[in-house]
Write an enzyme that holds these catalytic residues in place. Sequence first.
Site, short mmCIF file in Angstrom:
data_model
loop_
_atom_site.label_atom_id
_atom_site.label_comp_id
_atom_site.label_asym_id
_atom_site.label_seq_id
_atom_site.Cartn_x
_atom_site.Cartn_y
_atom_site.Cartn_z
N SER A 103 9.89 2.03 3.40
CA SER A 103 8.78 2.08 2.45
C SER A 103 7.90 3.31 2.56
CB SER A 103 7.94 0.81 2.57
OG SER A 103 8.64 -0.29 2.03
N SER A 210 4.88 -5.60 -3.72
CA SER A 210 6.05 -5.82 -4.54
C SER A 210 6.86 -4.54 -4.65
CB SER A 210 5.65 -6.29 -5.94
OG SER A 210 6.78 -6.37 -6.79
#
Length: 413
Positions: A103, A210
């Site tokens: 991420s 998300s």
Amino acid sequence: MNTKNKSTRRGFRRAAAAVLATTLLAGAAATPATAETTALPQAAAGPDRPELSESMQAFIGLGFTGMQLRVHDERGEWVGSAGRRELGKTAKPSTNGRFRVGSVTKTITATLVLQLVAEGKVGLDSPAADYLPGFGLDRRITVRMLLQHTSGVFNHTGQYYPDGTYVPGIAWSGQEWVDNRFRTHRPEDLVRLSLSKPAPFEPGTAWDYSNTNYVLARFLVEKVTGRSYVEETQRRILRPLGMRGTTMPGTSTEVPGPHAHAYYRYEDAGQSKTVDVTRQNPSWVAAGGDMISTSQDLQTFITALQGGRLLPAPLLAEMRKPDPTVGYGLGMFVQDGTTPSPFPAPSCGVTVLTHNGSVQGYGTLMYSTPDGSRTLTGSINYVDDAAQSMAGPFHTGLQNLVDVVFCDGKTAS
């Protein structure tokens, strides 16, 4: 907003669980090994940094397989590695090997979108549907909400709802993922899966991590520029900064160049099995976590970003405005003491900006002070599992490390 104020504490617990599940680490025990440290030429005349070697070794002692670490501060640049590159072998990780950054990709994607905002091609508070007409997005969802995870879009890797129920998305853990880890997921299918599910909250009323927000951001970049996300990232960020060790693999399963290995452990018919999962198809996470990089390239990127080389000051300030639930700005966590954080912050109160990342068996660290003068980048390779059995020890090891780097060598008591 009243909804947010009434549910902040409960929202933080859910948010922290989601972040732990998607950007922190899980691992299993591996045999400890001694640390190897290597100084770059510009730091060769400087003092040794035994506190950094010890912090790396502490991670290995907690059960992680290997680690590479890069620290830049007023004393120069220092790199080192500890542990093992592969299970069952003695070679240590390269001090600048490649790894899946997970991420951390989101910080680069957010920077790309904000560059388009700076050029007047995208409105930060405009409806995302204006740039993505084909998906039928709720027009209350703004570009800012995508980047800050306040859109209310279902997470295609699984979603917790306010009542505590969990609705799975695509498989990204357990034996099901192991058996299908070379499968290709089209990004448009990930978005359509998410939009077929009920939204966990109204746009802008809560925060929840998300991955789909950043798949949508990828499509926004492509729609506005007329070029692929990969082309734009290379043109705007990677090539100008000389980030030659960074690639966006798409559906390629390989990690090019020197790299440590990643592993996954699962139960099959009552027996524990450990599989090398270094090779996998990362299309399941698209622009939210598929990038491959090095500690040097991440140091180059975060220094350039915080130093104002990639964004004008007003947009960098927008990027650093933390959501009150969990301290998330636009593509990064802001640890300034004003909001809770799922990641350990320096115990001495120094403000840092960060986004860690995890892809099965790889964990990435990227931290910087606001002026970019002190940075920490690195990677851990480990044996992952569905139970996230090393999340607690990881928190302990990371707290020690950020205190050593950002608190002048003082660890938390």
